[in-house]
Design an enzyme around this catalytic site. Structure first.
Site, mmCIF file in Angstrom:
data_model
loop_
_atom_site.group_PDB
_atom_site.id
_atom_site.type_symbol
_atom_site.label_atom_id
_atom_site.label_comp_id
_atom_site.label_asym_id
_atom_site.label_seq_id
_atom_site.Cartn_x
_atom_site.Cartn_y
_atom_site.Cartn_z
ATOM 1 N N ASN A 236 -78.120 91.772 31.273
ATOM 2 C CA ASN A 236 -78.539 91.647 29.875
ATOM 3 C C ASN A 236 -77.773 92.579 28.931
ATOM 4 O O ASN A 236 -77.848 92.431 27.721
ATOM 5 C CB ASN A 236 -80.052 91.848 29.746
ATOM 6 N N CYS B 36 -87.948 76.743 26.809
ATOM 7 C CA CYS B 36 -87.601 77.575 27.956
ATOM 8 C C CYS B 36 -88.842 77.688 28.829
ATOM 9 O O CYS B 36 -89.962 77.740 28.312
ATOM 10 C CB CYS B 36 -87.173 78.941 27.439
ATOM 11 N N ILE C 6 -85.418 81.480 17.503
ATOM 12 C CA ILE C 6 -84.332 82.386 17.091
ATOM 13 C C ILE C 6 -84.417 82.680 15.588
ATOM 14 O O ILE C 6 -83.431 83.018 14.956
ATOM 15 C CB ILE C 6 -82.930 81.841 17.473
ATOM 16 N N ASP D 158 -89.745 91.627 31.917
ATOM 17 C CA ASP D 158 -88.888 91.184 33.021
ATOM 18 C C ASP D 158 -89.300 91.784 34.368
ATOM 19 O O ASP D 158 -88.721 91.449 35.400
ATOM 20 C CB ASP D 158 -87.415 91.533 32.729
ATOM 21 N N ARG E 192 -78.941 83.618 38.780
ATOM 22 C CA ARG E 192 -78.598 83.904 37.386
ATOM 23 C C ARG E 192 -78.652 85.411 37.119
ATOM 24 O O ARG E 192 -78.003 85.887 36.188
ATOM 25 C CB ARG E 192 -79.576 83.201 36.429
HETATM 26 N N1 EPU Z 1 -88.792 86.232 19.189
HETATM 27 C C1 EPU Z 1 -89.109 85.640 17.998
HETATM 28 N N2 EPU Z 1 -88.090 85.250 17.186
HETATM 29 C C2 EPU Z 1 -86.789 85.435 17.521
HETATM 30 C C3 EPU Z 1 -86.480 86.049 18.728
HETATM 31 C C4 EPU Z 1 -87.518 86.433 19.547
HETATM 32 O O1 EPU Z 1 -90.263 85.453 17.659
HETATM 33 O O2 EPU Z 1 -85.912 85.073 16.723
HETATM 34 C C5 EPU Z 1 -89.874 86.668 20.064
HETATM 35 C C6 EPU Z 1 -89.893 85.922 21.382
HETATM 36 O O3 EPU Z 1 -90.604 84.720 21.306
HETATM 37 C C7 EPU Z 1 -90.535 86.930 22.298
HETATM 38 C C8 EPU Z 1 -90.055 88.247 21.773
HETATM 39 O O4 EPU Z 1 -89.618 88.000 20.433
HETATM 40 O O5 EPU Z 1 -91.929 86.910 22.146
HETATM 41 C C9 EPU Z 1 -88.958 88.862 22.549
HETATM 42 O O6 EPU Z 1 -87.905 87.979 22.676
HETATM 43 P P1 EPU Z 1 -86.460 88.546 22.625
HETATM 44 O O7 EPU Z 1 -85.718 87.968 21.488
HETATM 45 O O8 EPU Z 1 -86.464 90.022 22.700
HETATM 46 O O9 EPU Z 1 -85.853 87.995 23.923
HETATM 47 P P2 EPU Z 1 -84.353 87.800 24.106
HETATM 48 O O10 EPU Z 1 -83.627 88.844 23.352
HETATM 49 O O11 EPU Z 1 -83.988 86.378 23.841
HETATM 50 C C10 EPU Z 1 -83.983 89.386 26.135
HETATM 51 C C11 EPU Z 1 -83.643 89.206 27.587
HETATM 52 C C12 EPU Z 1 -84.814 88.589 28.331
HETATM 53 C C13 EPU Z 1 -86.031 89.494 28.157
HETATM 54 C C14 EPU Z 1 -86.311 89.711 26.671
HETATM 55 C C15 EPU Z 1 -87.441 90.684 26.414
HETATM 56 C C16 EPU Z 1 -81.250 88.814 27.521
HETATM 57 C C17 EPU Z 1 -80.113 87.912 27.779
HETATM 58 N N3 EPU Z 1 -82.472 88.346 27.706
HETATM 59 O O12 EPU Z 1 -84.227 88.072 25.647
HETATM 60 O O13 EPU Z 1 -84.439 88.584 29.697
HETATM 61 O O14 EPU Z 1 -87.134 88.926 28.786
HETATM 62 O O15 EPU Z 1 -85.135 90.215 26.011
HETATM 63 O O16 EPU Z 1 -87.133 91.927 26.924
HETATM 64 O O17 EPU Z 1 -81.058 89.968 27.202
HETATM 65 C C18 EPU Z 1 -84.419 87.855 31.910
HETATM 66 O O18 EPU Z 1 -83.464 88.632 32.107
HETATM 67 O O19 EPU Z 1 -85.061 87.313 32.843
HETATM 68 C C19 EPU Z 1 -84.840 87.592 30.541
HETATM 69 C C20 EPU Z 1 -85.573 86.532 30.207
#
Ligand code: EPU
Length: 421
Positions: A23, A116, A123, A308, A400
């Site tokens: 990540n 997902c 986003i 995670d 992955r």
């Molecule tokens: N969220 C929003 N709006 C957004 C983005 C996120 O409401 O625009 C919400 C999501 O729905 C969620 C929370 O914010 O409730 C956190 O989501 P986040 O955006 O932080 O997740 P991410 O950045 O897409 C990364 C990791 C995930 C990990 C999360 C939380 C990467 C590639 N992925 O995802 O990792 O679960 O942060 O720590 O960095 C994994 O490795 O298995 C994995 C899913």
């Protein structure tokens, strides 16, 4: 397709060396697009998601290769701003090319990530941040189309969402802001170590960033960034997973390349469970106990307990006498592993976003289906302590995010192998 076959009941003993963080590596690879010249990233784990990012960078016109844990990226002068559906649909983290593309070319067209298995993952926060920097955003034909008018302009913004901060939104906006004109302030920024790693990478490229690791990040835009050499930090989720493997099997495992200061929430819960932990600057020694104690866990943004690690924590609680409770605050539906753990004899009752776990004496090996990356890890952990044989299907989820998990666990004494179905 491959499956993982485990015969449970072995105590794990010995040393395991962690790989680089997936990540951290994914957004950092995207950030390499911000320079024209070559960037070399080392300690990159050999995982399916990394290969997908390589393909995506190539589709965007960059030269990219991966060998022996080193990724070499040469973006060149011209980039193609379109990230196609075929690639983005296989990996949500592809969305983090939006920021660098927008910063470099003033235009990005990235397939909108879909649903997902771990829940709704919007986003909107990424897009809110780009709009604050002056980009115009439309969603057309399944693509996010972002355009900067002449250039991006630094601004002050609040990036908090319903569930707190977002790791990738913070990273994405930070990557766009480093080349914007003027100063950007991100309030309610994610504090995760992966955001800090990305900021360190960008700073080495010439970016001006401060406050990373806190909820307020300040960025002073610069004109140009340059290619660099950089080593990715070790994977704290892989680390946590081996900590749990040692704890659950009553083993004695030395985890090398660990960064204990990134693991305080996990360490705290394991200590409450009665596990013995010794730590140094870059190692953790975990000694499990025959009898674990029940605990309660709530997943939260960093420095809280990571979502995670939730599935793996549940596998541990499943064999901990007494009643434990997990509350999932990041992805309230991230519980696909519950029914599979119950098929192995666990007693877990779901009242989303809460799971109540009645610890059982032993789990019994069974064929089980992996549903997502961390759920797969939890099933492997359960298999390590279950009586008899466990077969974990759909191992591509595990691939992955965990490099050579069966190899690392078998070197610790587990009876585990990969087989073709
Ligand atoms: N969220 C929003 N709006 C957004 C983005 C996120 O409401 O625009 C919400 C999501 O729905 C969620 C929370 O914010 O409730 C956190 O989501 P986040 O955006 O932080 O997740 P991410 O950045 O897409 C990364 C990791 C995930 C990990 C999360 C939380 C990467 C590639 N992925 O995802 O990792 O679960 O942060 O720590 O960095 C994994 O490795 O298995 C994995 C899913």
């Amino acid at each position: 397709m491959d499956k993982i076959v485990i015969t449970g009941g072995r105590r794990l003993n010995g040393d395991v060396v962690l790989s680089g963080s997936k990540n951290s590596a994914l957004p950092i690879m995207a950030a390499a697009l911000l320079a024209e010249d070559t960037t070399v990233i080392s300690n990159v784990p050999n995982l399916r998601d990394i290969q997908t990012m390589i393909k995506l960078l190539r589709a965007l016109g960059a030269k990219a290769s991966f060998e022996d844990g080193r990724v070499v990226i040469k973006p060149g002068k011209e980039l193609n701003p379109v990230a196609p559906y075929k690639l983005v649909s296989t990996m949500r983290a592809s969305v983090c090319v939006l920021g660098p593309l927008l910063a470099r070319t003033g235009h990005a067209q990235v397939s909108m990530p879909g649903g997902c298995v771990i829940g709704a993952r919007p986003i909107d926060l990424h897009l809110k941040g780009f709009e604050a920097l002056g980009a115009r955003i439309k969603v057309e034909h399944g693509y996010v189309v972002a355009r900067a008018q002449k250039f991006l302009r630094g601004s002050e913004m609040y990036l908090g969402g319903a569930f707190g901060s977002s790791v990738l939104a913070t990273g994405n906006v930070m990557m766009a802001a480093v080349l914007a004109r003027g100063k950007t302030i991100i309030e309610s920024a994610a504090c995760e170590p992966e955001v800090v790693d990305l900021a360190n990478f960008l700073k080495k490229m010439g970016a001006k960033i401060s406050g990373e690791g806190s909820p307020r990040i300040e960025i002073e835009g610069v004109k140009k960034l340059h290619g660099i050499e950089y080593a990715i930090v070790s994977d704290r989720i892989e680390c946590g997973t081996y900590m749990f493997a040692a704890a659950m099997t009553g083993g004695d495992v030395m985890i090398k390349q660990a960064l204990p200061s990134n693991q305080n929430a996990v360490i705290d819960k394991l200590l409450q469970s009665g596990v013995r932990i010794d730590k140094g600057k870059n190692f953790l020694r975990i000694r499990g106990r025959a009898r674990l104690k029940p605990t309660d866990v709530t997943t939260l943004p960093y420095p809280g307990f990571p979502t995670d690690m939730q599935a793996q924590m549940m596998a541990l609680m499943a064999i901990t006498p007494g009643i434990s409770v997990i509350t999932e605050k990041i992805y309230p539906d991230r519980f696909m592993h519950v029914s599979e753990l119950n098929r192995m004899g666990a007693k877990i009752y779901l009242e989303s976003p809460r799971a109540i776990i009645h610890g059982v004496k032993r789990l019994s090996g069974a064929p089980v289906m992996a549903s997502d990356l961390r759920a797969s890890a939890a099933l492997v952990l359960a298999g390590l302590v279950a009586e008899g044989k466990t077969e974990v299907y759909r191992v591509y989820h595990l691939d992955r995010g965990y490099f050579n998990m069966e190899g690392k666990l078998s070197s610790l004494g587990a009876v585990i192998k990969r087989e073709r179905e």
